[in-house]
Design a protein around this motif. Structure first.
Motif, mmCIF file in Angstrom:
data_model
loop_
_atom_site.group_PDB
_atom_site.id
_atom_site.type_symbol
_atom_site.label_atom_id
_atom_site.label_comp_id
_atom_site.label_asym_id
_atom_site.label_seq_id
_atom_site.Cartn_x
_atom_site.Cartn_y
_atom_site.Cartn_z
ATOM 1 N N ARG A 138 0.843 -1.195 0.000
ATOM 2 C CA ARG A 138 0.000 0.000 0.000
ATOM 3 C C ARG A 138 0.882 1.250 0.000
ATOM 4 N NH1 ARG A 138 -5.354 -0.603 1.894
ATOM 5 N NH2 ARG A 138 -5.429 1.666 1.701
ATOM 6 N N LEU A 139 0.935 1.936 -1.118
ATOM 7 C CA LEU A 139 1.721 3.163 -1.224
ATOM 8 C C LEU A 139 0.955 4.404 -0.802
ATOM 9 C CD1 LEU A 139 3.508 2.540 -4.644
ATOM 10 C CD2 LEU A 139 4.615 2.701 -2.410
ATOM 11 N N ASP A 140 -0.373 4.313 -0.771
ATOM 12 C CA ASP A 140 -1.164 5.508 -0.481
ATOM 13 C C ASP A 140 -0.884 6.055 0.912
ATOM 14 O OD1 ASP A 140 -2.434 2.940 -0.049
ATOM 15 O OD2 ASP A 140 -4.198 4.005 0.667
ATOM 16 N N TRP A 141 -0.462 5.195 1.855
ATOM 17 C CA TRP A 141 -0.220 5.669 3.225
ATOM 18 C C TRP A 141 0.993 6.586 3.296
ATOM 19 C CZ3 TRP A 141 -0.817 -0.113 4.731
ATOM 20 C CH2 TRP A 141 -2.178 -0.445 4.739
ATOM 21 N N GLY A 191 4.740 13.654 -6.896
ATOM 22 C CA GLY A 191 3.288 13.543 -6.840
ATOM 23 C C GLY A 191 2.715 12.407 -7.666
ATOM 24 N N LYS A 192 3.527 11.403 -7.983
ATOM 25 C CA LYS A 192 3.029 10.256 -8.744
ATOM 26 C C LYS A 192 1.994 9.486 -7.927
ATOM 27 C CE LYS A 192 5.909 10.777 -12.258
ATOM 28 N NZ LYS A 192 5.447 11.144 -13.606
ATOM 29 N N SER A 193 1.025 8.904 -8.602
ATOM 30 C CA SER A 193 -0.002 8.111 -7.935
ATOM 31 C C SER A 193 0.536 6.710 -7.662
ATOM 32 C CB SER A 193 -1.244 8.010 -8.817
ATOM 33 O OG SER A 193 -0.981 7.181 -9.938
ATOM 34 N N PRO A 194 -0.089 5.956 -6.735
ATOM 35 C CA PRO A 194 0.332 4.570 -6.517
ATOM 36 C C PRO A 194 0.337 3.745 -7.798
ATOM 37 C CG PRO A 194 -1.104 5.264 -4.730
ATOM 38 C CD PRO A 194 -1.100 6.378 -5.744
ATOM 39 N N ASP A 195 -0.677 3.917 -8.641
ATOM 40 C CA ASP A 195 -0.738 3.128 -9.876
ATOM 41 C C ASP A 195 0.406 3.490 -10.824
ATOM 42 O OD1 ASP A 195 -2.952 1.734 -9.062
ATOM 43 O OD2 ASP A 195 -4.393 2.989 -10.153
ATOM 44 N N GLU A 196 0.724 4.775 -10.913
ATOM 45 C CA GLU A 196 1.842 5.194 -11.776
ATOM 46 C C GLU A 196 3.155 4.610 -11.271
ATOM 47 O OE1 GLU A 196 0.796 9.567 -13.553
ATOM 48 O OE2 GLU A 196 1.013 9.435 -11.365
ATOM 49 N N ILE A 197 3.345 4.611 -9.966
ATOM 50 C CA ILE A 197 4.582 4.059 -9.387
ATOM 51 C C ILE A 197 4.637 2.557 -9.611
ATOM 52 C CG2 ILE A 197 5.843 3.661 -7.233
ATOM 53 C CD1 ILE A 197 4.691 6.358 -6.225
ATOM 54 N N ARG A 198 3.521 1.892 -9.385
ATOM 55 C CA ARG A 198 3.496 0.435 -9.492
ATOM 56 C C ARG A 198 3.827 -0.034 -10.914
ATOM 57 N NH1 ARG A 198 1.421 -2.040 -5.278
ATOM 58 N NH2 ARG A 198 1.064 -3.908 -6.497
ATOM 59 N N ASN A 244 0.266 9.812 1.398
ATOM 60 C CA ASN A 244 -0.600 10.674 2.206
ATOM 61 C C ASN A 244 0.202 11.393 3.285
ATOM 62 O OD1 ASN A 244 -3.200 11.601 3.404
ATOM 63 N ND2 ASN A 244 -2.615 10.215 5.058
ATOM 64 N N ALA A 245 1.103 10.664 3.956
ATOM 65 C CA ALA A 245 1.920 11.270 5.010
ATOM 66 C C ALA A 245 2.793 12.385 4.442
ATOM 67 C CB ALA A 245 2.780 10.199 5.675
ATOM 68 N N TYR A 246 3.403 12.137 3.295
ATOM 69 C CA TYR A 246 4.250 13.155 2.669
ATOM 70 C C TYR A 246 3.435 14.392 2.301
ATOM 71 C CZ TYR A 246 7.293 15.447 -0.725
ATOM 72 O OH TYR A 246 8.053 16.372 -1.400
ATOM 73 N N GLN A 247 2.252 14.178 1.769
ATOM 74 C CA GLN A 247 1.420 15.317 1.361
ATOM 75 C C GLN A 247 0.961 16.148 2.555
ATOM 76 O OE1 GLN A 247 -1.571 13.283 -0.975
ATOM 77 N NE2 GLN A 247 -0.349 13.356 -2.858
ATOM 78 N N LEU A 248 0.714 15.482 3.689
ATOM 79 C CA LEU A 248 0.234 16.200 4.876
ATOM 80 C C LEU A 248 1.353 16.892 5.656
ATOM 81 C CD1 LEU A 248 -2.393 13.730 6.449
ATOM 82 C CD2 LEU A 248 -2.848 15.921 5.325
ATOM 83 N N TYR A 249 2.567 16.386 5.541
ATOM 84 C CA TYR A 249 3.657 16.910 6.369
ATOM 85 C C TYR A 249 4.072 18.297 5.870
ATOM 86 C CZ TYR A 249 7.892 16.948 9.187
ATOM 87 O OH TYR A 249 8.862 17.273 10.105
ATOM 88 N N PRO A 250 4.135 19.300 6.734
ATOM 89 C CA PRO A 250 4.366 20.670 6.274
ATOM 90 C C PRO A 250 5.793 20.961 5.815
ATOM 91 C CG PRO A 250 4.159 20.612 8.671
ATOM 92 C CD PRO A 250 3.795 19.245 8.175
ATOM 93 N N GLY A 294 15.235 0.339 -1.858
ATOM 94 C CA GLY A 294 16.095 -0.406 -2.775
ATOM 95 C C GLY A 294 16.422 0.349 -4.041
ATOM 96 N N ASN A 295 16.085 1.624 -4.063
ATOM 97 C CA ASN A 295 16.405 2.465 -5.221
ATOM 98 C C ASN A 295 16.258 3.926 -4.828
ATOM 99 O OD1 ASN A 295 13.657 3.305 -5.391
ATOM 100 N ND2 ASN A 295 13.144 1.608 -6.754
ATOM 101 N N LYS A 296 16.586 4.817 -5.755
ATOM 102 C CA LYS A 296 16.405 6.251 -5.511
ATOM 103 C C LYS A 296 15.114 6.755 -6.139
ATOM 104 C CE LYS A 296 19.199 7.598 -9.532
ATOM 105 N NZ LYS A 296 20.400 8.318 -10.001
ATOM 106 N N GLU A 297 14.512 5.934 -6.988
ATOM 107 C CA GLU A 297 13.351 6.389 -7.754
ATOM 108 C C GLU A 297 12.110 6.587 -6.903
ATOM 109 O OE1 GLU A 297 16.300 5.230 -10.468
ATOM 110 O OE2 GLU A 297 15.379 3.930 -8.959
ATOM 111 N N LEU A 298 11.883 5.707 -5.925
ATOM 112 C CA LEU A 298 10.634 5.792 -5.166
ATOM 113 C C LEU A 298 10.521 7.128 -4.452
ATOM 114 C CD1 LEU A 298 7.998 4.570 -4.248
ATOM 115 C CD2 LEU A 298 9.218 3.402 -2.393
ATOM 116 N N MET A 299 11.581 7.589 -3.818
ATOM 117 C CA MET A 299 11.551 8.893 -3.176
ATOM 118 C C MET A 299 11.229 9.987 -4.185
ATOM 119 S SD MET A 299 14.559 11.071 -1.225
ATOM 120 C CE MET A 299 14.967 9.813 -0.025
ATOM 121 N N GLN A 300 11.868 9.941 -5.350
ATOM 122 C CA GLN A 300 11.634 10.950 -6.377
ATOM 123 C C GLN A 300 10.192 10.902 -6.885
ATOM 124 O OE1 GLN A 300 14.682 9.777 -9.159
ATOM 125 N NE2 GLN A 300 16.308 10.885 -8.095
#
Length: 383
Positions: free
Chosen positions: A315-318, A353-360, A321-327, A342-348
């Motif tokens: 579940r990536l939405d959690w 603002g990629k969606s879970p489906d786009e990341i997956r 969501n935390a990143y979006q809410l954190y000021p 395991g990579n640098k891409e997920l953070m980027q």
């Protein structure tokens, strides 16, 4: 009437089959006791290494197996240490056996450790994720066994998250003790299958080959939803935490608390800077979490325990969501995140603002390739 009796008979047969209990490798003593007879045995075990209500060490000693040494992984032999806590060598109070810690700087047995050992036994309950360090301890043990010409016996156990694979495949530029090989976050293998993969793919150091014997489980498939009888580590106390762990462990790479120091570790997430109308919790110092993140600070966030079930995806939405809410977004991630991912891409991707489906979708080629490799080493019917 005959047709009704036939239907009842068939139903009863299927019911009986469904109720056949899983037997772990450790429980199948007839299959491996002959291999230990007359040998000096070294064992990498912890509190999950059980046969029924008895610890494997105690059970084998009662069967006159000559155990000379215990090796312990992260969290220690009795499973009480914090994650990452340095544990020194000691003696087991119950048996008097020497315990050699294989966590910290001394992760691999050396010639001195193995001088009085004829055969090694590995029996740890894994939870099926790349960053759960028991499979890293397995790899180090296999390398030591190969280097010092010691046979290794792996007593297999079911994988509670063994019913799916998911997540990005590790980029080996980010190799660490929480991710040593190019496998996805959730690998869908038992430790026995994974040990075969380490040998078969030439992933041990210098492409060494370990003299490996796996004692498989009985009555287990990758569709089996196995309930762990003992918590595998202090902060995975129940099946809810184990099912959520592949998703919530990513919070270890952020400024958020994921519930260490509460009754729901890996089942909640939050931070003092989130809106105060959200679910709240306060991490406290406790056994297994002596200095938890955000200790004694009221955190606001979400309780996921009611969403914990045997899912088939991370579940990536959690975390999004935390990143979006954190000021203060520039301080959300820490240096550990890329090692967990395991990579640098997920953070980027999260920052972009990629969606879970786009990341997956970016994981799909790696997962398809891994699935082909994984298939070669399966000991059990697949999902």
């Amino acid at each position: 009437m005959k047709r009704l009796l036939f239907i009842l008979l068939v139903c009863n047969c299927f019911s009986a089959i469904a109720q056949v209990p899983v037997l772990t490798g450790a429980e199948r003593t007839d299959a491996y006791l002959p291999l230990l007879q007359g040998k000096r045995v070294g064992m990498l075990v912890n509190q999950t290494s059980i046969i029924g209500n008895s610890h494997l060490v105690d059970s084998l000693l009662q069967r006159n197996v000559r155990i000379v040494k215990i090796f312990s992984p992260e969290h220690g032999f009795r499973g009480e240490a914090d994650a990452g806590e340095k544990i020194g060598n000691t003696k087991d109070r119950k048996t008097g056996l020497p315990i050699v810690s294989l966590y910290g700087k001394h992760r691999k047995p050396d010639a001195t450790d193995l001088a009085d050992v004829d055969i090694l036994v590995f029996d740890l309950q894994d939870v099926g994720t790349r960053f759960y360090t028991y499979i890293s301890s397995l790899e180090e043990l296999m390398e030591a066994a190969a280097e010092h010409h010691k046979p290794l016996l792996v007593l297999d156990r079911p994988n509670p998250n063994g019913h799916y694979i998911d997540g990005p495949v590790l980029d080996t530029a980010f190799r660490s003790f929480v991710g040593m090989q190019p496998i996805p976050t959730v690998h869908g293998m038992t430790v026995g299958e994974y040990a075969k993969m380490l040998n078969g793919e030439g992933w041990l150091r210098y492409k060494a080959q370990c003299e490996l014997t796996v004692i498989p489980c009985a009555n287990y498939t990758h569709r089996t939803l196995y309930q762990l009888p003992v918590k595998p580590s202090p902060n995975l106390p129940n099946m809810a935490s184990i099912y959520l762990y592949p998703s919530t462990c990513l919070f270890e790479g952020t400024v958020f608390s994921l519930g260490r120091g509460t009754e729901k570790p890996f089942q909640v997430y939050g931070h003092p800077k989130l809106p105060k109308n959200l679910f709240s919790f306060t991490p406290r110092s406790m056994p297994g979490a002596k200095s938890p993140v955000l200790m004694d600070q009221t955190c606001y966030g979400y309780d996921l325990s009611h969403e914990a079930h045997a899912d088939n995806k991370i579940r990536l939405d959690w975390i999004i969501n935390a990143y979006q809410l954190y000021p203060d977004k520039e301080k959300f991630f820490n240096a550990f995140f890329n090692k967990l991912a395991g990579n640098k891409e997920l953070m980027q991707q999260i920052k972009a603002g990629k969606s879970p489906d786009e990341i997956r979708r970016t994981w799909e080629p790696g997962l398809a390739a891994f699935q082909q490799v994984r298939r070669k080493y399966l000991l059990y019917e697949d999902f």
